[in-house]
Design an enzyme around this catalytic site. Structure first.
Site, PDB file in Angstrom:
ATOM      1  N   ARG A 140       4.055 -15.788  11.182  1.00 44.71           N
ATOM      2  CA  ARG A 140       3.334 -15.454   9.931  1.00 44.71           C
ATOM      3  C   ARG A 140       3.040 -16.829   9.048  1.00 44.71           C
ATOM      4  NH1 ARG A 140       5.819 -11.246   5.867  1.00 44.71           N
ATOM      5  NH2 ARG A 140       7.188 -12.986   5.513  1.00 44.71           N
ATOM      6  N   LYS A 168       9.740 -11.216  -6.727  1.00 45.87           N
ATOM      7  CA  LYS A 168       8.247 -11.329  -6.486  1.00 45.87           C
ATOM      8  C   LYS A 168       7.899  -9.821  -6.712  1.00 45.87           C
ATOM      9  CE  LYS A 168       8.708 -10.570  -1.684  1.00 45.87           C
ATOM     10  NZ  LYS A 168       8.316 -10.951  -0.114  1.00 45.87           N
ATOM     11  N   MET A 180      -3.771  13.460  -8.321  1.00 45.20           N
ATOM     12  CA  MET A 180      -3.716  12.149  -8.910  1.00 45.20           C
ATOM     13  C   MET A 180      -2.844  12.126 -10.382  1.00 45.20           C
ATOM     14  SD  MET A 180      -7.050  10.337 -11.061  1.00 45.20           S
ATOM     15  CE  MET A 180      -8.063  10.171  -9.712  1.00 45.20           C
ATOM     16  N   TYR A 200      -4.802  21.042  -3.538  1.00 47.25           N
ATOM     17  CA  TYR A 200      -6.201  20.648  -2.930  1.00 47.25           C
ATOM     18  C   TYR A 200      -6.071  20.927  -1.448  1.00 47.25           C
ATOM     19  CZ  TYR A 200      -7.865  18.202  -7.096  1.00 47.25           C
ATOM     20  OH  TYR A 200      -8.458  17.780  -8.097  1.00 47.25           O
TER      21      TYR A 200
END
Length: 360
Positions: free
Chosen positions: A131, A35, A304, A256
């Site tokens: 779940r 998956k 990024m 940053y």
């Protein structure tokens, strides 16, 4: 300029890891869980690599299964979240898909549908994870109804999912296995409990079918990073290269927000990888990378498209030098731990702009 980063995936390693999963439970059949694009490794490529040895495959949703059928994959494919409504049931039957039934509504749909052929059913029981799954005391009745349905192909499998298999000493796992055993007592069905963690640690969970996922790709779900248990090897190496080098004076900051500040004169290398590629934005200063095979800690916030690492203590580093972000020499789980997450998220979060290169 093309992206410098790539994910190199060794398909032979995945085949070897599957063989290890089989060896750990020689009396069980082993369904390869692929998956989420095979945990970021490429579902079609991994399935084709395993098709000669894997006994079956498992995905999360029907769309993942249909993509594999459309690509020519013919082996059994189990849809672990089951299907939603009669139309999906008809598609599952048409494409010879096995399905999980985990709710009363899914069971009713199966009873009421008119299908071209019966489908293989895995009945899921909720043993405590809360779940998906029917209650344990409803299993006997559900099995009777499935056996009475013309839409159910046999043999029937009853399965559950363990909530704490990453903890070898978990009392929760013991309670779940006991609850499962009580629910299937004397029902003459096939059984499936073990996921990756349980395959590695809990022999009592090894049943007719085991379901390895994360371990196929060479990693373990354990809270502590364990090196190569049972010979497992990571199949993916995420790599890039140095694209800039600069000296940073003492007291100057990098990146940053100025999160990292040089204590003394430092040498900082900029590496072409960032959170848009799937490298974790929340990685902390000190998160390890490997530059020319040597540890170079992250220095400053992840951008990024780039990260910056401290190479002050390394032998001479130059533009174009290789950088390993995770792989066989640097566990993805170690990188994940430094980012407040798990390796599963990093592997499945690798974005489409990172080229996958396959070693066959």
């Amino acid at each position: 300029m093309t992206r410098k980063c790539e994910a190199v995936i060794d398909l032979d390693v995945i085949r070897a890891n599957y063989a290890i999963a089989c060896d750990l439970a020689p009396n069980s059949r082993v369904i390869a869980v692929i998956k989420a694009d095979a945990y970021g490794h490429g579902a079609l490529e991994v399935t084709r690599a395993l098709e000669g040895s894997a006994q079956a495959f498992a995905v999360a949703i029907i769309d993942e299964a249909l993509e594999l059928r459309d690509a020519g994959i013919t082996k059994m494919i189990l849809v672990m979240e089951g299907v939603d409504g009669i139309a999906d049931l008809e598609s599952a039957a048409k494409n010879n898909l096995a399905i999980v039934v985990h709710s009363e509504s899914q069971l009713q749909d199966l009873e009421q549908a008119t299908l071209s052929n019966p489908v293989n059913v895995w009945l899921k029981v909720d043993t405590g994870m809360h779940r998906l799954g029917i209650n344990p005391d409803a299993v006997e009745d559900a099995v009777k109804r499935l056996r009475a349905s013309k839409n159910c192909e046999f043999p029937l499998v009853v399965c559950t999912h363990l909530a704490s298999s990453e903890d070898p000493d978990s009392e929760m796992t013991k309670k779940q296995i006991d609850a499962f055993d009580r629910s299937v007592h004397n029902l003459d069905v096939l059984e499936s409990i073990a996921n990756s963690g349980a395959i590695l640690t809990t022999a009592k969970s090894h049943r007719d079918w085991n379901r390895p996922g994360y371990l196929l790709y060479g990693n373990t779900p354990f809270s502590e990073v364990i090196e190569s248990p049972n010979g497992l090897k990571p199949a993916m190496t995420l790599k890039s290269e140095v694209i800039a080098i600069r000296e940073v004076p003492a007291t100057e900051s990098v990146g940053y927000g100025g999160r990292w500040t040089a204590v003394g004169k430092s040498i900082i290398a900029t590496v072409a990888i960032g959170y848009a590629d799937g490298y974790p934005r929340h990685a902390t200063d000190g998160t390890p990378t490997l530059v020319n095979g040597q540890i170079a800690p992250l220095a400053g916030a992840v951008s990024m498209d780039m990260i910056t690492v401290d190479v002050t203590e390394l032998d001479e580093v130059k533009i174009g030098d290789p950088v390993i972000l995770w792989g066989s020499d640097l566990s993805v789980d170690l990188v994940a731990a430094a980012s407040g997450t798990i390796g599963y998220e990093l592997l499945t979060g690798l974005t489409a702009r990172v080229p996958r290169r396959y070693l066959k």
